[in-house]
Write an enzyme that holds these catalytic residues in place. Structure first.
Site: not given
Ligand code: GTP
Ligand code: SPV
Ligand code: MN
Length: 611
Positions: A277, A86, A302, A234, A394, A225, A279, A254
């Site tokens: 994002s 983004r 999400d 979003k 992704r 993207y 996290c 979110h």
């Molecule tokens: P968006 O799609 O961008 O909104 O991201 P999201 O919040 O869904 O994040 P996602 O679950 O994909 O995790 C992102 C990164 O954080 C990955 O590399 C995971 O491996 C890492 N991660 C997720 N949960 C944990 C956790 O409990 N501990 C640690 N150390 N890393 C984590």
């Molecule tokens: C984020 O960045 O929080 C995502 C990916 O979930 S996007 O759809 O690009 O916003």
């Molecule tokens: Mn997101």
């Protein structure tokens, strides 16, 4: 354009249209006249349509089919190397009044933005097909559901929209004369004129992601993207929907959404969590408990829409129909549910390609392949000294493939929430879990969350920034008014309000190692949260909220964590007071729009910290 061409575009729209809704026809005609596509396709969301579009893209070299035996129905897309996330500095909220966008958004007046955009969109679809993509956010006809249409010249966006939303004829039929629906327009900004060759990932150096909350419109230009191009996500489901929610008495967040069942009592609970994002939302949504006694099922990863129900509780839906998840770090050991979900029918973007025609990314397997084609299409070996997959690569996959999907995802009118979690990526200061003292304290905690930046947005990874409610890049109106809306929601819900908690999986020790194992072991925190909701655990009060009393956090099987527990929960008054000073500075930018209740919470926090 000549009158003859204009007339033929009107004809083209009428001839191809699959609706007779005059409002829709007029809007599509206007956009077609502006962007001048060669052809128009009204998407019906069928498998046939999917097959045709994917074949055309494979033919054109913009999708790579994966090995049918290893990953059936799946494709790899490689983006332009400069179109990988983004673009927050190119994202605009175009409300009439600048103050309504607030100090955390880029603002341009609607008329000025239109004047800037229209020359860019003029003829921007020449030589291309214009796709009309109707979609429903939530089950068609549901109490929290909303409808929209995306017009796009990107077949990649169409395919992703088919996975991410309930896309097709049913949604279009739901848009009836006079009903509320959101108009979104997307162009990659790369017209094909004079027989020019297309590129595998057309886009433009000039990018605009613009939102017109007063007229429920999105105009996006120059990027193909994710959040820039899949406008249901979003742009609509957060930025525009947050404004709709403010006006209509609901919340667009979110947040992930999950269902927990106590396997002893059979009682179930619903929980949502706002993390910035990249996290951990997708990971928590697919949680596999490492302790007995709980079944966890996924509803969303999400976005959640929250609305008070007839019984006075807060109900939530996941308006989406797929996952657009971060690939790196997703593996058998961290997120086996995601790995199972990705068996097929998946679009991968910017991951690496194996020699057998499958995909790979950092963290997918313990052993690293000896040879790959990296996300930019170059040969790669472990010695290459660069990641094989882009850090923000992704997968796009239908939610219905998730083995842990809860039946509740189909619930027309959503599920009642028991708890709301706020989190971020914090190496220091923030304890593993702390329950907020009240709804208002919870709103204060949500409003003051900071988190280390990730690869999901352009900029410097690791830098600490405020990300209130994980909505900094996604709130479509003045952030202070948004907090006010949350405070009002609490008043309305009263005793029925979900309980609020702050969590942090990411605290590190002196050597920079995560102290909490995270992932499946986060079930131990969730267990404590639900037992707090049930009043089974007493907890210990601290200045920042209630944390587990000794013995309350179930550590059976991970006793080695015990020795770090004090550090995982340490609350250092001096650092918290320093953060309180930063919060005061942060709040100042909102002037008198800042709700008084938040100032009161800040004062009370300082008081408790012993100032
Ligand atoms: P968006 O799609 O961008 O909104 O991201 P999201 O919040 O869904 O994040 P996602 O679950 O994909 O995790 C992102 C990164 O954080 C990955 O590399 C995971 O491996 C890492 N991660 C997720 N949960 C944990 C956790 O409990 N501990 C640690 N150390 N890393 C984590
Ligand atoms: C984020 O960045 O929080 C995502 C990916 O979930 S996007 O759809 O690009 O916003
Ligand atoms: Mn997101």
């Amino acid at each position: 354009m000549s009158n003859a061409t204009l007339a033929s575009i009107t004809d083209l729209v009428r001839e191809t249209a699959t609706t007779d809704n005059a409002e829709v026809l007029q809007w599509v005609t206007e956009v077609a006249e502006l962007t001048q596509p060669d052809s128009i396709l009204w998407c019906d969301g069928s498998q046939d349509e999917w097959n045709r579009i994917t074949s055309e893209m494979v033919e054109a070299g913009s999708l790579i089919p994966l090995d049918k035996n290893l990953r059936p129905g799946s494709f790899l897309a490689r983006s332009h190397p400069a179109d990988v996330a983004r673009v927050e500095d190119r994202t605009f909220i175009c409300s009439e009044d600048e103050a309504d966008a607030g100090p955390t958004n880029n603002w341009v007046a609607p008329a000025a933005m239109r004047a800037e955009l229209m020359p860019l969109f003029e003829g921007s679809m020449r030589g291309r097909t214009m796709y009309v993509v109707p979609f429903s956010m939530g089950p068609v006809g549901g109490a929290i559901t909303q409808l929209g249409i995306e017009i796009t010249d990107s077949p990649y966006a169409v395919l992703n929209m088919r996975i991410m939303t309930r896309m097709g004829q049913q949604a279009l039929d739901g848009i009836t004369p006079g009903s509320e629906w959101v108009r979104t327009v997307h162009s990659v900004g790369a017209p094909l004129v004079d027989g020019a060759e297309d590129s595998a990932w057309p886009c433009n150096d000039t990018k605009y992601i613009t939102h017109f909350p007063d007229t429920l419109e999105v105009w996006s230009y120059g990027s193909g993207y994710g959040g820039n191009a899949l406008l249901s996500k979003k742009c609509f489901a957060l930025r525009i929907a947050s404004v709709m929610g403010k006006n209509e008495g609901w919340l667009a967040e979110h947040m992930l959404l999950l269902k927990l069942t106590n396997t002893e009592t059979g009682k179930d609970y619903h929980l949502s969590a706002a993390f910035p994002s990249a996290c951990g939302k997708t990971n928590l949504a697919m949680l596999q408990p490492t302790i007995p006694g709980w079944k966890v099922e996924t509803i969303g990863d999400d976005i959640a829409w929250l609305r008070p129900g007839k019984d006075g509780r807060l109900y939530a839906i996941n308006p989406e129909a797929g996952f657009f998840g971060v690939a790196p770090g997703t593996g058998e050991s961290t997120n086996p549910v995601a790995m199972e979900t990705l068996w097929g029918n998946t679009i991968f973007t910017n991951v690496a390609l194996t020699d057998t025609g499958d995909v790979w990314w950092e963290g997918m397997t313990d052993t690293v392949p000896e040879h790959l084609i990296d996300w930019q299409g170059n040969d790669w070996t472990p010695e290459s000294g660069r990641p094989a997959a882009h850090p923000n690569s992704r997968f796009t996959v239908p939610i219905q493939q998730t083995p842990s999907l809860a039946r509740d995802w189909y619930e027309q009118d959503g599920v009642p929430l028991d708890a709301i979690l706020f989190g971020g990526r914090r190496a220091t200061n923030v304890p593993l879990v702390a329950q907020s003292r009240s709804w208002n304290h919870g709103v204060f905690v949500g409003a003051t969350i900071s988190s280390e930046k990730t690869a999901a947005q352009e900029g410097t990874v690791g830098e600490l920034r405020r990300d209130p409610f994980a909505m900094l890049p996604f709130c479509g109106y003045n952030m202070a008014d948004y907090w006010g809306h949350w405070l009002e929601m609490g008043e309305q819900l009263g005793e029925n309000a979900p309980k609020m908690f702050q969590v942090n999986w990411f605290r590190k020790d002196e050597d920079g190692k995560f102290m909490w194992p995270g992932f499946g072991d986060n079930s131990r925190v969730i267990d404590w949260v639900i037992r707090r909701v049930e009043g089974e655990h007493t907890g210990v009060e601290t200045a920042v909220g209630t944390i587990p009393a000794p013995g309350e956090l179930n550590l059976t099987g991970i006793e080695e964590v015990e020795k770090d527990l004090d550090k995982i929960f340490a609350i250092d008054p001096a650092s918290w007071l320093a953060e309180a000073d930063l919060t005061e500075e942060y709040f100042a930018q909102f002037g008198d729009r800042l709700p008084q209740a938040l100032t009161a919470e800040l004062d009370a926090l300082r008081e408790r910290l012993g100032k």
